[in-house]
Design a protein around this motif. Structure first.
Motif, PDB file in Angstrom:
ATOM      1  N   ALA A  15       0.665  -1.139  -0.020  1.00  0.00           N
ATOM      2  CA  ALA A  15       0.031   0.035  -0.116  1.00  0.00           C
ATOM      3  C   ALA A  15       0.895   1.369   0.107  1.00  0.00           C
ATOM      4  CB  ALA A  15      -1.057  -0.067   1.149  1.00  0.00           C
ATOM      5  N   LEU A  16       0.423   2.392  -0.729  1.00  0.00           N
ATOM      6  CA  LEU A  16       1.102   3.444  -0.961  1.00  0.00           C
ATOM      7  C   LEU A  16       0.345   4.475   0.128  1.00  0.00           C
ATOM      8  CD1 LEU A  16       3.465   4.759  -2.430  1.00  0.00           C
ATOM      9  CD2 LEU A  16       1.794   5.673  -4.114  1.00  0.00           C
ATOM     10  N   LEU A  17       0.797   4.429   1.399  1.00  0.00           N
ATOM     11  CA  LEU A  17       0.319   5.105   2.477  1.00  0.00           C
ATOM     12  C   LEU A  17       0.428   6.702   2.269  1.00  0.00           C
ATOM     13  CD1 LEU A  17       0.574   2.836   5.351  1.00  0.00           C
ATOM     14  CD2 LEU A  17      -1.382   2.811   3.991  1.00  0.00           C
ATOM     15  N   ASP A  18       1.366   7.057   1.768  1.00  0.00           N
ATOM     16  CA  ASP A  18       1.654   8.471   1.538  1.00  0.00           C
ATOM     17  C   ASP A  18       1.837   8.433  -0.025  1.00  0.00           C
ATOM     18  OD1 ASP A  18       2.338  11.157   1.424  1.00  0.00           O
ATOM     19  OD2 ASP A  18       4.312  10.962   2.291  1.00  0.00           O
ATOM     20  N   PRO A  19       0.817   8.937  -0.838  1.00  0.00           N
ATOM     21  CA  PRO A  19       1.068   8.939  -2.133  1.00  0.00           C
ATOM     22  C   PRO A  19       1.501  10.284  -2.662  1.00  0.00           C
ATOM     23  CG  PRO A  19      -1.562   9.434  -1.551  1.00  0.00           C
ATOM     24  CD  PRO A  19      -0.665   9.008  -0.252  1.00  0.00           C
ATOM     25  N   ALA A  20       1.947  11.272  -1.766  1.00  0.00           N
ATOM     26  CA  ALA A  20       2.326  12.648  -1.991  1.00  0.00           C
ATOM     27  C   ALA A  20       3.520  12.571  -3.173  1.00  0.00           C
ATOM     28  CB  ALA A  20       2.573  13.418  -1.130  1.00  0.00           C
ATOM     29  N   PRO A  21       4.671  11.599  -2.881  1.00  0.00           N
ATOM     30  CA  PRO A  21       5.734  11.823  -3.686  1.00  0.00           C
ATOM     31  C   PRO A  21       5.388  11.195  -4.813  1.00  0.00           C
ATOM     32  CG  PRO A  21       6.512  11.090  -1.550  1.00  0.00           C
ATOM     33  CD  PRO A  21       4.838  11.092  -1.433  1.00  0.00           C
ATOM     34  N   ALA A  22       4.767  10.015  -5.054  1.00  0.00           N
ATOM     35  CA  ALA A  22       4.058   9.769  -6.417  1.00  0.00           C
ATOM     36  C   ALA A  22       3.409  10.563  -7.201  1.00  0.00           C
ATOM     37  CB  ALA A  22       3.387   8.443  -6.108  1.00  0.00           C
ATOM     38  N   LEU A  23       2.331  11.609  -6.466  1.00  0.00           N
ATOM     39  CA  LEU A  23       1.808  12.389  -7.205  1.00  0.00           C
ATOM     40  C   LEU A  23       2.500  13.734  -7.775  1.00  0.00           C
ATOM     41  CD1 LEU A  23      -1.278  12.405  -4.820  1.00  0.00           C
ATOM     42  CD2 LEU A  23      -1.358  11.925  -7.186  1.00  0.00           C
ATOM     43  N   ARG A  24       3.545  13.755  -6.910  1.00  0.00           N
ATOM     44  CA  ARG A  24       4.470  15.069  -7.407  1.00  0.00           C
ATOM     45  C   ARG A  24       5.209  14.557  -8.632  1.00  0.00           C
ATOM     46  NH1 ARG A  24       4.855  16.388  -1.783  1.00  0.00           N
ATOM     47  NH2 ARG A  24       6.689  14.879  -1.519  1.00  0.00           N
ATOM     48  N   GLU A  25       5.819  13.459  -8.550  1.00  0.00           N
ATOM     49  CA  GLU A  25       6.533  12.999  -9.647  1.00  0.00           C
ATOM     50  C   GLU A  25       5.699  12.699 -10.882  1.00  0.00           C
ATOM     51  OE1 GLU A  25       9.795  11.206 -11.649  1.00  0.00           O
ATOM     52  OE2 GLU A  25       9.408  12.559  -9.889  1.00  0.00           O
ATOM     53  N   VAL A  26       4.695  12.300 -10.896  1.00  0.00           N
ATOM     54  CA  VAL A  26       3.669  12.142 -11.990  1.00  0.00           C
ATOM     55  C   VAL A  26       3.314  13.318 -12.517  1.00  0.00           C
ATOM     56  CG1 VAL A  26       1.334  11.474 -12.505  1.00  0.00           C
ATOM     57  CG2 VAL A  26       2.552   9.816 -11.291  1.00  0.00           C
ATOM     58  N   ALA A  27       3.116  14.220 -11.713  1.00  0.00           N
ATOM     59  CA  ALA A  27       2.623  15.745 -12.163  1.00  0.00           C
ATOM     60  C   ALA A  27       3.910  16.207 -13.075  1.00  0.00           C
ATOM     61  CB  ALA A  27       2.328  16.741 -10.954  1.00  0.00           C
ATOM     62  N   ALA A  28       5.095  15.897 -12.442  1.00  0.00           N
ATOM     63  CA  ALA A  28       6.267  16.489 -12.951  1.00  0.00           C
ATOM     64  C   ALA A  28       6.399  16.082 -14.669  1.00  0.00           C
ATOM     65  CB  ALA A  28       7.538  16.356 -12.351  1.00  0.00           C
ATOM     66  N   PHE A  29       5.863  14.727 -14.798  1.00  0.00           N
ATOM     67  CA  PHE A  29       5.950  14.455 -16.274  1.00  0.00           C
ATOM     68  C   PHE A  29       4.778  14.173 -17.006  1.00  0.00           C
ATOM     69  CE2 PHE A  29       6.366  10.303 -13.746  1.00  0.00           C
ATOM     70  CZ  PHE A  29       5.403   9.802 -14.240  1.00  0.00           C
ATOM     71  N   GLY A  30       3.670  14.719 -16.582  1.00  0.00           N
ATOM     72  CA  GLY A  30       2.406  14.785 -17.251  1.00  0.00           C
ATOM     73  C   GLY A  30       1.664  13.441 -17.106  1.00  0.00           C
ATOM     74  N   GLY A  31       1.780  12.760 -16.233  1.00  0.00           N
ATOM     75  CA  GLY A  31       1.420  11.195 -16.321  1.00  0.00           C
ATOM     76  C   GLY A  31      -0.235  11.170 -15.529  1.00  0.00           C
ATOM     77  N   LEU A  32      -0.231  10.011 -15.143  1.00  0.00           N
ATOM     78  CA  LEU A  32      -1.880   9.850 -14.598  1.00  0.00           C
ATOM     79  C   LEU A  32      -1.520   8.730 -13.562  1.00  0.00           C
ATOM     80  CD1 LEU A  32      -4.938   9.804 -14.550  1.00  0.00           C
ATOM     81  CD2 LEU A  32      -4.711   8.025 -16.558  1.00  0.00           C
ATOM     82  N   LEU A  33      -2.123   9.098 -12.416  1.00  0.00           N
ATOM     83  CA  LEU A  33      -2.145   7.971 -11.130  1.00  0.00           C
ATOM     84  C   LEU A  33      -3.498   7.643 -11.101  1.00  0.00           C
ATOM     85  CD1 LEU A  33      -0.106   7.953  -8.054  1.00  0.00           C
ATOM     86  CD2 LEU A  33      -2.538   7.843  -7.852  1.00  0.00           C
TER      87      LEU A  33
END
Length: 811
Positions: free
Chosen positions: A160-178
């Motif tokens: 489980a990704l209990l803190d998704p903030a780092p992944a969201l910041r990374e996804v936002a940086a390259f224009g992806g989708l989570l």
């Protein structure tokens, strides 16, 4: 070979109507009225009880191969998909071994699928603790997005990704989708035993609502694009709708079992009904249908999650003694999704066009599959012959383990034939050819044509390799439709664009086409000529022909893509459109433009109503004007013409000192740390900003970092004066800023050391040591907004040569 499908009823353009669908090879080349004479080498004539619909797109399928192929494999899953009218699936990253959490695992998955698939297959990546650094590589390797669990996934290798903030910041940086399985583990309790009521109580709707609220908050803070999978709790609908109104980039799916089943009907011990989150009460189901009808829920996908009979903890002799706490939580329904949803939808007054929108068009749009999900010219010939009124009783299935809560249920809608890219599908109701399914990647749907080479000693004929795609995506960007949308809109009014001609704008003014920002709609506004639309709308044609408008680009250049935005036009959008371009320098009259030699940029192509219809353009020619034709009439909210400005080098020489960063001269943003409130392309627009909304503004940082923008200059040059304009930014201007430069991939060096900035001020700095640069990085500390960035200087000889090559290649 040309095949003509004759259908008395076909789902086309959002309705059901007679149609002749002409297919050449793997693509639909025309969709004509049903009585149009058409000659073809093969004819497929549908029966009076049959309807032609596009192949469905299921973006939530757990195939489980390799590693747990005994649960489900690619051969059995795709046969089941074809039999159920599904021609494209996107496979989830977990339950297979290894899980798809890095590029190596993705290659293992693709190798396992290769040659086995009866339908086209794409892949999701996975976001788990510690792999944020792998997400960009997965994105670049072709996954359509990354999935995380906010609660225990049920398998130990996908934590489980209990803190998704780092992944969201990374996804936002390259224009992806989570995409996220959203349940709050703090509100979930252990369940055991056969009572279904106990299991539902252990995973209350509040657990979904809490997790979704947290996800929406982080999406707003980071600017990331997110998608909520398998929504079960209708209690989350108001907050999802509110988040969208506030600009959060969120989409939502639900599943057939949440729309067709209710907690009240689940027998105790019958773990075939177990899924997570659970099937809830009848009132909740009705509210989900309401959310689907009003658009809060975007789509319906299967969440096909099969397992072996042993994992369902079922007693073959007594189905009432299963343990809901110990059983695997997943429902197998890939083959049955269409009839399950259609059976309930028709009972509630919906038609097949609604079902196609939910199960084909919108899932395809979610992942950017712009040749899937519709019966329209230019789309893949993925077609399904459906008998919507025929009933059948659920029996044998193609699933590897056909354990389903629908066993013995009578359903409406039998799939009689499934066609994949113009041929009957192996493993479906007809056809026994080898598997023809392709393995899809994100790049295949976003790819620009390869850069052609100019006549000048093999130099790039365009600036595409000077200007790589912008990192990140703006909040207004929908569904990551195309990389070209990261380039500036050459037609927008702020850049100097103008609609110089339209043959008719009886209902809504032509100049609205190029207004900055999205179209708005007020249902209460009516004027003397009818409903007031924020767009261009022509009268209803009563004679043959079509309508057209000509737009002068604010910055002439090479067009890489167009967006024909029909937002808010539903019953009055044009069914088809085309775009042409021409280069006429100077200040031509409308008559001179009419007689010019126009070249096609976008051939006549089908449109969807209330949609940003995005199309890549394969062209290397510079154009000064574009002509939009709509067939036969109707309304278009916005026309966006994305590309690269190509300035006349003689004109720049005549100017002497010029703004080397300006969009109109060919400057382009190539990277950005954050574009939460607005695009950094605004920094390079001509003229002063007229409000804070016409600049670039980042979210508030809660860490020790700073925000930045990188750009490629119009040409290599020496910068003598830098202008950093914070006009209109009163309480949110950066505290400090600095500039660095380099040539190509060389080392960065200081152009302007870190200096303090004042609110609402045009700061001008004379650079002490001008050196040649073709790339510049602006750092702001720590965050905030700027209205404009000007970099005044002169091209070097190398820069002039490059400008001349680009100019020549674009003629």
């Amino acid at each position: 070979m040309i095949t003509v499908f004759w259908a008395r009823r076909a789902v086309v353009d959002g309705g059901v109507q007679p149609a002749a669908v002409v297919v050449e090879g793997e693509r639909i080349v025309a969709v004509l009225p049903g009585d149009t004479p058409v000659a073809g080498s093969r004819e497929v004539v549908l029966g009076a009880d049959e309807v032609l619909i596009p192949g469905l797109v299921d973006t939530h399928v757990h195939v489980n191969e390799p590693g747990r192929t005994e649960w489900e494999g690619f051969a059995s899953a795709t046969r089941a998909a074809a039999a159920g009218g599904v021609t494209t699936i996107v496979d989830m990253p977990l339950n297979s071994l290894p899980p798809t959490v890095d590029v190596a695992a993705l290659e293992v998955k693709r190798t396992a699928a290769d040659g086995q698939c009866a339908v086209d297959v794409g892949f999701w990546g996975g976001a788990v603790p510690g792999n944020a650094g792998e997400l960009r590589a997965l994105h670049e390797a072709g996954v359509f997005g990354v999935k995380c669990f906010l609660i225990d996934s049920g398998v130990p290798e996908f934590a489980a990704l209990l803190d998704p903030a780092p992944a969201l910041r990374e996804v936002a940086a390259f224009g992806g989708l989570l995409i996220a399985h959203a349940e709050d583990g703090a509100l979930v309790t252990a369940a055991a035993g056969p009572r279904y009521a106990d299991f539902v109580a252990s995973r209350p709707g509040a657990s979904e609502d809490s997790a979704i609220a947290g996800l929406l908050r982080l999406a707003a803070e980071t600017g990331a694009r997110v998608h909520v999978v398998h929504l079960s709790s209708a209690g989350a609908l108001p907050m999802l709708a509110a988040a969208r109104r506030e600009g959060v980039r969120v989409s939502v799916e639900t599943c057939p079992h949440y729309l067709a089943l209710t907690a009240e009907e689940v027998p105790d011990g019958d773990t075939r009904f177990k899924c997570c989150p659970p099937v809830r009460e009848a009132g909740n189901r009705d509210a989900l249908w309401a959310g689907l009808a009003d658009g809060t829920i975007d789509m319906v996908v299967s969440d096909h999650s099969p397992c072996t009979p042993e994992l369902k903890k079922l007693d073959p002799a007594d189905s009432s003694c299963g343990d809901f706490g110990a059983a695997w939580g997943g429902i197998a329904s890939l083959q049955l999704s269409l009839p399950v949803v259609w059976t309930e939808a028709r009972r509630r007054g919906h038609d097949l066009a609604d079902v196609v929108r939910w199960m084909a068009e919108r899932p395809a749009a979610l992942v950017g599959l712009h040749r899937k999900g519709r019966i329209a010219a230019g789309y893949d010939a993925d077609l399904v012959v459906l008998a919507p009124d025929e009933t059948f009783t659920v029996g044998a299935l193609h699933h590897r383990n056909p354990i389903t809560p629908y066993a013995g249920r009578e359903l409406h809608g039998r799939v009689r034939v499934t066609w994949l890219r113009g041929a009957p599908v192996n493993g479906g109701p007809v056809g026994d050819t080898p598997p023809r399914g392709r393995l899809l990647t994100r790049q295949e749907n976003h790819r620009w044509p390869a850069p052609p080479r100019s006549r000048a000693e093999g130099r790039p004929s365009s600036s595409r390799d000077r200007h790589p795609p912008l990192i990140g995506g703006s909040r207004g960007e929908e569904d990551e439709m195309s990389e070209f949308r990261r380039l500036p809109d050459l037609a927008v009014r702020h850049l100097g664009g103008s609609v110089v001609y339209a043959n008719d704008d009886a209902f809504a003014a032509r100049q609205n086409l190029i207004t900055p920002g999205p179209a708005v709609f007020d249902p209460s506004t009516f004027g003397p000529q009818g409903k007031v639309y924020d767009g261009w709308e022509t009268r209803r044609r009563r004679e043959p022909g079509h309508d057209a408008a000509i737009v002068r680009l604010g910055a002439p250049g090479v067009v890489r893509g167009v967006v024909i935005d029909t937002s808010w036009f539903t019953g009055n959008y044009p069914p088809e459109a085309s775009v042409e371009g021409v280069a006429v320098d100077g200040h031509p009259s409308v008559d001179e433009l009419a007689s010019a030699a126009w070249a096609p940029l976008l051939p006549r192509t089908a449109l969807t109503g209330d949609t940003e219809n995005a199309f890549a353009v394969d062209s290397t020619r510079r154009v000064t004007h574009v002509r939009l034709r709509i067939f036969p009439d109707g309304g278009v909210a916005r026309l966006r013409v994305h590309g690269e400005a190509v300035p006349d080098p003689a004109l720049l020489d005549a100017f002497g000192t010029v703004d080397l960063a300006a969009l109109e001269h060919g400057g382009v943003v190539t990277g950005c740390s954050n574009l939460f409130y607005s695009s950094p392309n605004n920094l390079l627009l001509p003229g002063p900003a007229r409000s804070m909304g016409e600049g670039w503004e980042t979210a508030r940082r809660r860490d020790d970092g700073n925000d930045w923008v990188e750009l490629a200059l119009a040409a290599e040059g020496t910068i003598t004066v830098a202008e950093l304009d914070t006009s209109w930014f009163l309480h949110n201007a950066p505290g400090e800023a600095s500039l660095r430069g380099r040539v190509g991939a060389g080392e960065w060096f200081d152009l302007l050391p870190r200096v303090p900035l004042r609110p609402d001020t045009r700061h001008r700095f004379v650079l002490a040591d001008p050196r040649p640069v073709d790339r510049v990085r602006l750092d702001i500390h720590p965050d905030g907004g700027l209205a404009r960035l000007r970099l005044h200087g002169r091209p070097t000889e190398t820069g002039r040569t490059d400008l001349a090559h680009r100019w020549t290649a674009a003629q």
